[in-house]
Design an enzyme around this catalytic site. Structure first.
Site, PDB file in Angstrom:
ATOM      1  CG  ASP A   1      -0.149  -0.036   2.535  1.00  0.00           C
ATOM      2  OD1 ASP A   1       0.912  -0.675   2.574  1.00  0.00           O
ATOM      3  OD2 ASP A   1      -0.600   0.576   3.517  1.00  0.00           O
TER       4      ASP A   1
ATOM      5  CE  LYS B   1      -1.012   0.908   6.537  1.00  0.00           C
ATOM      6  NZ  LYS B   1       0.345   0.743   5.991  1.00  0.00           N
TER       7      LYS B   1
ATOM      8  CD  GLU C   1       1.006   0.636  10.345  1.00  0.00           C
ATOM      9  OE1 GLU C   1       0.170   0.582   9.426  1.00  0.00           O
ATOM     10  OE2 GLU C   1       2.224   0.625  10.156  1.00  0.00           O
TER      11      GLU C   1
ATOM     12  CD  GLU D   1       6.251   2.585  11.804  1.00  0.00           C
ATOM     13  OE1 GLU D   1       5.486   2.827  10.851  1.00  0.00           O
ATOM     14  OE2 GLU D   1       7.456   2.296  11.661  1.00  0.00           O
TER      15      GLU D   1
ATOM     16  CE  LYS E   1       1.683  -2.819   9.001  1.00  0.00           C
ATOM     17  NZ  LYS E   1       1.491  -3.086   7.580  1.00  0.00           N
TER      18      LYS E   1
ATOM     19  CB  SER F   1       1.183  -6.561   8.420  1.00  0.00           C
ATOM     20  OG  SER F   1       0.608  -5.688   7.460  1.00  0.00           O
TER      21      SER F   1
ATOM     22  CE1 TYR G   1       5.627   0.983   3.772  1.00  0.00           C
ATOM     23  CE2 TYR G   1       3.394   0.626   3.037  1.00  0.00           C
ATOM     24  CZ  TYR G   1       4.703   0.200   3.162  1.00  0.00           C
ATOM     25  OH  TYR G   1       5.061  -1.027   2.649  1.00  0.00           O
TER      26      TYR G   1
HETATM   27  P1  13P Z   1       7.074  -1.829   6.510  1.00  0.00           P
HETATM   28  O1  13P Z   1       6.937  -3.306   6.760  1.00  0.00           O
HETATM   29  O2  13P Z   1       7.841  -1.491   5.272  1.00  0.00           O
HETATM   30  O3  13P Z   1       7.506  -1.074   7.728  1.00  0.00           O
HETATM   31  O4  13P Z   1       5.636  -1.286   6.167  1.00  0.00           O
HETATM   32  C1  13P Z   1       4.487  -1.858   6.570  1.00  0.00           C
HETATM   33  C2  13P Z   1       3.410  -0.847   6.562  1.00  0.00           C
HETATM   34  O5  13P Z   1       2.338  -1.107   6.083  1.00  0.00           O
HETATM   35  C3  13P Z   1       3.670   0.461   7.185  1.00  0.00           C
HETATM   36  O6  13P Z   1       2.511   1.197   7.303  1.00  0.00           O
END
Ligand code: 13P
Length: 350
Positions: A34, A133, A174, A176, A216, A287, A350
């Site tokens: 994505d 996501k 997610e 992160e 995630k 993922s 991303y």
């Molecule tokens: P990476 O595995 O490259 O970190 O990316 C996964 C993803 O979907 C980040 O939003």
């Protein structure tokens, strides 16, 4: 007084839970394909390929039409909005190609231009995708993440998750914690715990049905610039400890992002996480974006005659991660062209 899950019927809950279970069925994880137009531009430029819509379509076709050995490894594929409407050379929509291989189609919705954010968006999304996501980002420094950033991002994720579920879509949540910085493993664990605790409080406040969600998260790793090295078992123990302290057992699956780890590192860490002797009530799988695609992209290099080799590289990573999510991976030391290469991108979008 709060009411229990007021927006969902028993049938809706059952459907959401079943979709979540299919994505993380034994041996399966997610291909994150994505990348936004800007992100895929960086990947294509790195192999000397122009970022045209046709090149993006062609590259994604390569991934989605890899042979049937990937079918038992990939439970879901996350698409960028544009890809949702792309077709394979055969004339079939990619969404059909993916479903025919037994995977669930997902869409990234955290950019504001995608279906759930627009007025007609919800209906459009429902027609193609069964999961979505949304990625929020938190940074570690001496003074961050702030309480405000943690609470605000948790609330945004919870609101999104609630909207998805009301539309029959499984939300991947997610939050992160970026790997940028020189912090050690302990600091990453501490921040990850605070972030996840806030996310689950917000999901509860928003009446989100946890069995119909996937998380995630980042793995708990030292910062990219940390000079001290930690063994995979230490990363695994810190990661599982953080998750056990904050993620309710009702959550159907945890699908890690690779976050700039090399392909091999991401696989070895996932394997160590699954072998960690602590009790783990959820499926723990992958993922991955970069960690499934780096060697594949290199092998392709924009040349038609390399498609088979590139698909082979992708298949190798899918098979390795399928074993790792069951704690059965044994490293052969023979990775693809990018297997040991750091895929870190500072302040990654991303
Ligand atoms: P990476 O595995 O490259 O970190 O990316 C996964 C993803 O979907 C980040 O939003």
């Amino acid at each position: 007084m709060p009411t229990e899950y007021p927006a969902l019927t028993t049938e809706q809950k059952k459907e959401l839970h079943e979709i979540a279970q299919r994505i993380v069925a034994t041996g399966k994880g997610i291909l994150a394909a994505d990348e936004s137009t800007g992100s895929i531009a960086k990947r294509l430029t790195s192999i000397g390929v122009e970022n045209t819509e046709e090149n993006r379509r062609f590259y994604r076709q390569l991934l989605f039409t890899a042979d049937d050995r990937v079918n038992p490894c990939i439970g879901g594929v996350i698409l960028f909005h544009e890809t949702l409407y792309h077709k394979a050379d055969s004339g079939a929509l990619f969404t059909k190609v993916i479903k025919d291989k037994g995977a669930v189609v997902g869409i990234k919705v955290d950019k504001g231009v995608v279906p759930l954010a627009g007025t007609n968006g919800e209906t459009t999304t429902q027609a193609f995708a069964d999961f979505a996501k949304w990625r929020c980002v938190l940074k570690i420094s001496d003074h961050t993440p702030s309480r405000l950033a943690i609470i605000e991002n948790a609330n945004v994720l919870a609101r999104y998750a609630s909207i998805c579920q009301q539309n029959g879509i499984v939300p991947i949540v997610e939050p992160e914690v970026l790997p940028d910085g020189d912090h050690d493993l302990k600091r990453c664990q501490y921040v990850t715990e605070k972030v996840l605790a806030a996310v689950y409080k917000a999901l509860s406040d928003h009446h989100v049905y946890l069995e119909g969600t996937l998380l995630k998260p980042n793995m708990v790793t030292p910062g990219h610039a940390c000079t001290k090295k930690f063994a995979p078992e230490e990363v695994a123990c810190a990661t599982v400890t953080a998750l056990r302290r904050t993620v309710p057992p009702a959550v159907t699956g945890i699908t890690f992002l690779s976050g700039g780890q090399s392909e091999e590192e991401a696989t070895v860490h996932l394997n160590a996480i699954n072998k960690c002797p602590l009790v783990k009530p959820w499926t723990l799988t992958f993922s991955y974006g970069r960690a499934l695609q780096a060697s594949c992209l290199k092998a392709w290099s924009g040349k038609k005659e390399n498609v088979k080799n590139a698909q082979e590289e992708y298949t190798k990573r899918a098979l390795a991660n399928s074993l790792a999510c069951q704690g059965k991976y044994v490293s052969s030391g023979q990775g693809g062209a990018a297997a040991g290469e750091s895929l870190f991108v500072s302040n990654h979008a991303y």
